[in-house]
Design a protein around this motif. Structure first.
Motif, PDB file in Angstrom:
ATOM      1  N   ILE A  76      42.983  32.727  38.330  1.00 17.89           N
ATOM      2  CA  ILE A  76      42.966  33.900  38.800  1.00 17.89           C
ATOM      3  C   ILE A  76      42.204  35.191  38.361  1.00 17.89           C
ATOM      4  O   ILE A  76      41.537  35.898  38.804  1.00 17.89           O
ATOM      5  N   SER A  77      42.597  35.323  36.794  1.00 16.46           N
ATOM      6  CA  SER A  77      42.150  36.380  36.229  1.00 16.46           C
ATOM      7  C   SER A  77      40.771  36.565  35.912  1.00 16.46           C
ATOM      8  O   SER A  77      40.087  37.370  35.561  1.00 16.46           O
ATOM      9  N   THR A  78      39.838  35.506  36.305  1.00 13.38           N
ATOM     10  CA  THR A  78      38.248  35.399  35.974  1.00 13.38           C
ATOM     11  C   THR A  78      37.689  35.358  37.457  1.00 13.38           C
ATOM     12  O   THR A  78      36.460  35.611  37.461  1.00 13.38           O
ATOM     13  N   LEU A  79      38.443  35.676  38.647  1.00 13.78           N
ATOM     14  CA  LEU A  79      37.902  35.685  39.773  1.00 13.78           C
ATOM     15  C   LEU A  79      36.940  37.067  40.105  1.00 13.78           C
ATOM     16  O   LEU A  79      36.080  37.165  40.667  1.00 13.78           O
ATOM     17  N   HIS A  80      37.533  38.085  39.223  1.00 13.74           N
ATOM     18  CA  HIS A  80      36.687  39.424  39.537  1.00 13.74           C
ATOM     19  C   HIS A  80      35.256  39.131  38.915  1.00 13.74           C
ATOM     20  O   HIS A  80      34.286  39.687  39.400  1.00 13.74           O
ATOM     21  N   LYS A  81      35.015  38.167  37.969  1.00 10.48           N
ATOM     22  CA  LYS A  81      33.679  37.926  37.498  1.00 10.48           C
ATOM     23  C   LYS A  81      32.919  37.238  38.341  1.00 10.48           C
ATOM     24  O   LYS A  81      31.685  37.507  38.691  1.00 10.48           O
ATOM     25  N   MET A  82      33.432  36.491  39.129  1.00 13.13           N
ATOM     26  CA  MET A  82      32.680  35.617  40.016  1.00 13.13           C
ATOM     27  C   MET A  82      32.258  36.655  41.287  1.00 13.13           C
ATOM     28  O   MET A  82      31.250  36.602  41.798  1.00 13.13           O
ATOM     29  N   ILE A  83      33.252  37.503  41.691  1.00 14.85           N
ATOM     30  CA  ILE A  83      33.240  38.350  42.670  1.00 14.85           C
ATOM     31  C   ILE A  83      32.043  39.462  42.124  1.00 14.85           C
ATOM     32  O   ILE A  83      31.097  39.736  43.070  1.00 14.85           O
ATOM     33  N   GLY A  84      32.157  39.856  41.018  1.00 16.51           N
ATOM     34  CA  GLY A  84      31.125  40.694  40.620  1.00 16.51           C
ATOM     35  C   GLY A  84      29.582  40.309  40.502  1.00 16.51           C
ATOM     36  O   GLY A  84      28.741  41.020  40.642  1.00 16.51           O
ATOM     37  N   MET A  85      29.632  38.709  40.141  1.00 16.06           N
ATOM     38  CA  MET A  85      28.340  38.020  40.290  1.00 16.06           C
ATOM     39  C   MET A  85      27.561  37.708  41.568  1.00 16.06           C
ATOM     40  O   MET A  85      26.686  37.502  41.872  1.00 16.06           O
ATOM     41  N   LYS A  86      28.584  38.235  42.364  1.00 14.98           N
ATOM     42  CA  LYS A  86      28.264  37.789  43.923  1.00 14.98           C
ATOM     43  C   LYS A  86      27.763  36.602  44.321  1.00 14.98           C
ATOM     44  O   LYS A  86      27.048  36.197  45.198  1.00 14.98           O
ATOM     45  N   CYS A  87      28.594  35.467  43.681  1.00 16.25           N
ATOM     46  CA  CYS A  87      28.501  33.972  43.920  1.00 16.25           C
ATOM     47  C   CYS A  87      28.640  33.678  45.306  1.00 16.25           C
ATOM     48  O   CYS A  87      27.992  32.660  45.804  1.00 16.25           O
ATOM     49  N   ASP A  88      29.261  34.393  46.131  1.00 15.54           N
ATOM     50  CA  ASP A  88      29.605  33.926  47.439  1.00 15.54           C
ATOM     51  C   ASP A  88      28.188  34.643  48.397  1.00 15.54           C
ATOM     52  O   ASP A  88      28.700  34.025  49.568  1.00 15.54           O
ATOM     53  N   GLU A  89      27.504  35.141  48.016  1.00 18.31           N
ATOM     54  CA  GLU A  89      26.717  35.800  48.913  1.00 18.31           C
ATOM     55  C   GLU A  89      25.346  34.826  49.155  1.00 18.31           C
ATOM     56  O   GLU A  89      25.127  34.276  48.039  1.00 18.31           O
TER      57      GLU A  89
END
Length: 94
Positions: A76-89
């Motif tokens: 969970i502590s690395t989710l901010h990186k994934m969100i910051g890289m906009k992987c979900d867009e």
């Protein structure tokens, strides 16, 4: 009973799984108990995931909740990186 005195700490993924399971079931007490197992950073990361965008990312994770063995490696502590890289867009067509 889900806890034993000699058990090892559950993984972030197992905590996420339980938090979402109890949230979906409307059991606020158990949801809070599982959420409390996370570090402050982990709780912030979880909240960031749950608050992110239109909920599609959370829905994608939730669609996998019924697969218990999948969650051991989640951090969970690395989710901010994934969100910051906009992987979900999604990517637009060129």
């Amino acid at each position: 009973m889900e806890e034993y005195s000699n058990e090892e700490k559950p993984s972030d993924g197992e905590i996420y799984r339980k938090v979402r399971q109890y949230e979906r079931g409307g059991n606020v007490c158990f949801k809070k108990r599982w959420k409390a197992r996370l570090s402050d950073h982990g709780r912030r990361g979880l909240q960031q995931l749950l608050d992110h965008g239109d909920g599609e990312l959370t829905a994608a994770f939730d669609s996998l909740l019924d697969i218990p063995g999948l969650w051991d490696g989640m951090r969970i502590s690395t989710l901010h990186k994934m969100i910051g890289m906009k992987c979900d867009e999604g990517r637009s067509a060129v």
